[in-house]
Design a protein around this motif. Sequence first.
Motif, PDB file in Angstrom:
ATOM      1  N   SER A   1      -6.587   8.783  49.668  1.00 48.55           N
ATOM      2  CA  SER A   1      -7.797   7.982  49.505  1.00 48.55           C
ATOM      3  C   SER A   1      -7.699   7.152  48.234  1.00 48.55           C
ATOM      4  O   SER A   1      -6.909   7.455  47.320  1.00 48.55           O
TER       5      SER A   1
ATOM      6  N   ASP B   1      -9.819   7.063  45.879  1.00 47.51           N
ATOM      7  CA  ASP B   1     -10.210   7.889  44.741  1.00 47.51           C
ATOM      8  C   ASP B   1      -9.065   8.787  44.303  1.00 47.51           C
ATOM      9  O   ASP B   1      -8.832   8.968  43.093  1.00 47.51           O
ATOM     10  N   GLU B   2      -8.315   9.351  45.247  1.00 44.44           N
ATOM     11  CA  GLU B   2      -7.141  10.161  44.895  1.00 44.44           C
ATOM     12  C   GLU B   2      -6.094   9.313  44.179  1.00 44.44           C
ATOM     13  O   GLU B   2      -5.450   9.780  43.222  1.00 44.44           O
TER      14      GLU B   2
ATOM     15  N   ARG C   1      -6.652   6.545  42.388  1.00 46.70           N
ATOM     16  CA  ARG C   1      -7.135   6.235  41.037  1.00 46.70           C
ATOM     17  C   ARG C   1      -6.938   7.427  40.110  1.00 46.70           C
ATOM     18  O   ARG C   1      -6.497   7.264  38.963  1.00 46.70           O
ATOM     19  N   LYS C   2      -7.262   8.623  40.575  1.00 45.68           N
ATOM     20  CA  LYS C   2      -7.115   9.815  39.739  1.00 45.68           C
ATOM     21  C   LYS C   2      -5.640  10.098  39.420  1.00 45.68           C
ATOM     22  O   LYS C   2      -5.313  10.535  38.311  1.00 45.68           O
TER      23      LYS C   2
ATOM     24  N   ASP D   1      -9.995  -3.900  46.449  1.00 45.49           N
ATOM     25  CA  ASP D   1      -9.572  -2.530  46.165  1.00 45.49           C
ATOM     26  C   ASP D   1      -8.620  -2.507  44.969  1.00 45.49           C
ATOM     27  O   ASP D   1      -8.694  -1.612  44.118  1.00 45.49           O
TER      28      ASP D   1
ATOM     29  N   ASP E   1     -10.655  -3.248  41.754  1.00 49.50           N
ATOM     30  CA  ASP E   1     -11.472  -2.108  41.335  1.00 49.50           C
ATOM     31  C   ASP E   1     -10.623  -1.046  40.638  1.00 49.50           C
ATOM     32  O   ASP E   1     -10.951  -0.615  39.523  1.00 49.50           O
ATOM     33  N   ILE E   2      -9.536  -0.633  41.271  1.00 41.59           N
ATOM     34  CA  ILE E   2      -8.724   0.444  40.695  1.00 41.59           C
ATOM     35  C   ILE E   2      -8.073  -0.005  39.395  1.00 41.59           C
ATOM     36  O   ILE E   2      -8.124   0.698  38.372  1.00 41.59           O
TER      37      ILE E   2
ATOM     38  N   ARG F   1     -10.628  -0.389  36.504  1.00 42.67           N
ATOM     39  CA  ARG F   1     -11.045   0.883  35.915  1.00 42.67           C
ATOM     40  C   ARG F   1      -9.947   1.485  35.052  1.00 42.67           C
ATOM     41  O   ARG F   1     -10.212   2.080  33.992  1.00 42.67           O
TER      42      ARG F   1
END
Length: 383
Positions: free
Chosen positions: A125, A127-128, A130-131, A164, A167-168, A171
């Motif tokens: 995902s 979020d995964e 980005r983390k 996308d 955004d990533i 951040r």
Amino acid sequence: MTRTVNLPDGPFTLSGTGREHLTPGVRFTSRVAYAAAHVVADPRAENVPGTPAAVDWDATLAFRRHLWSYGFGVAEAMDTAQRGMGMDYPAARELVRRSAAAARAEGGAICAGVATDQLPAGPASLDEIRKAYAEQLADVQEAGARPVLMCSRHLAAAARSADDYLDIYGRLLADADGPVVLHWLGPAFDPALTGYWGDADPVRAAETVVALIDTHPSRVDGIKLSLLDEDFEVALRRRLPAGVRLYTGDDFNYPALIRGDGEGHSDALLGVLAAIAPPAAAALRALDTGDLATYDRILAPTLPLARHLFGAPTFYYKTGIVFLAWLAGHQDHFTMVGGLQSGRSPVHLGRLLRLADAAGLLPDAELAAHRARAFMTTAGVAQ
């Protein structure tokens, strides 16, 4: 000891002219130049496809000290170090930690790759992703290296639009301790990165890159571009805000791009610089003094070698890099993590030997010939 080697296309005698530029020196003043360095495998370990990477740390760090001694910065844990092709993230993290400590001791410059390769292969995902980026960013910053936000196979597969990416990356830039280097690696180097930055057309993808940099100019030191398109690189370079560097990753056209023109120049973050460090250092010192004729003369014979080394399939260039390091005496074997020494044919490597000799890259011709004979014997070319 003879300098003659039987190659697949016939016998070849090395010239023994590889000592012309063997003079270490201070860092260059007119260009920033990072050499993307390979890793030296432990030949006594199970470095076969699918196994964790086992690295000879002493030989790996010795090669980085060689690069620093010639004035280059080291670009660590990049694709030259087999990220995604044999180098797993635990080994890459340790590589960054050790190299950054060595850089502090040597007073050398270092940047290091930040990616998402601790995630398992396959879908992830946003979020995964980005983390995962954030975790590696923290690791690189803690080690004390300048981060290079590498292209992510996971992000290339998961992103559905340019937004996308914006955004990533936005951040990540906000969370970074200081300016970072962005990274655009073309599909010639990794087919899984096709369509990176939101579009398969580089011209449209560039709009995303420029928008990201324009929004965060103080957070971006520069962008490494490896699309192997000289005109495209110059056009993108001219669109960057003042103070943001274009680090050429174009191993086909680097002499002209680094030399520049009346409207600017590219700096460098290149895998080929590690293979041609002594003559490249001499050329860059000539550039520092404005001696363009000497710069051109020194780099000219390295270009045929680079274009062969990075020929299709380009992503196997690492095999040639390690082969040259072995022939030049920087390591005592031709073994790679992930078994990647099988990535190029004896025909390709024989041609590489001829071009390396012509470029003056083999300081001990007898040693190079001895090792080339040993390799060709195992490949079935009688000596």
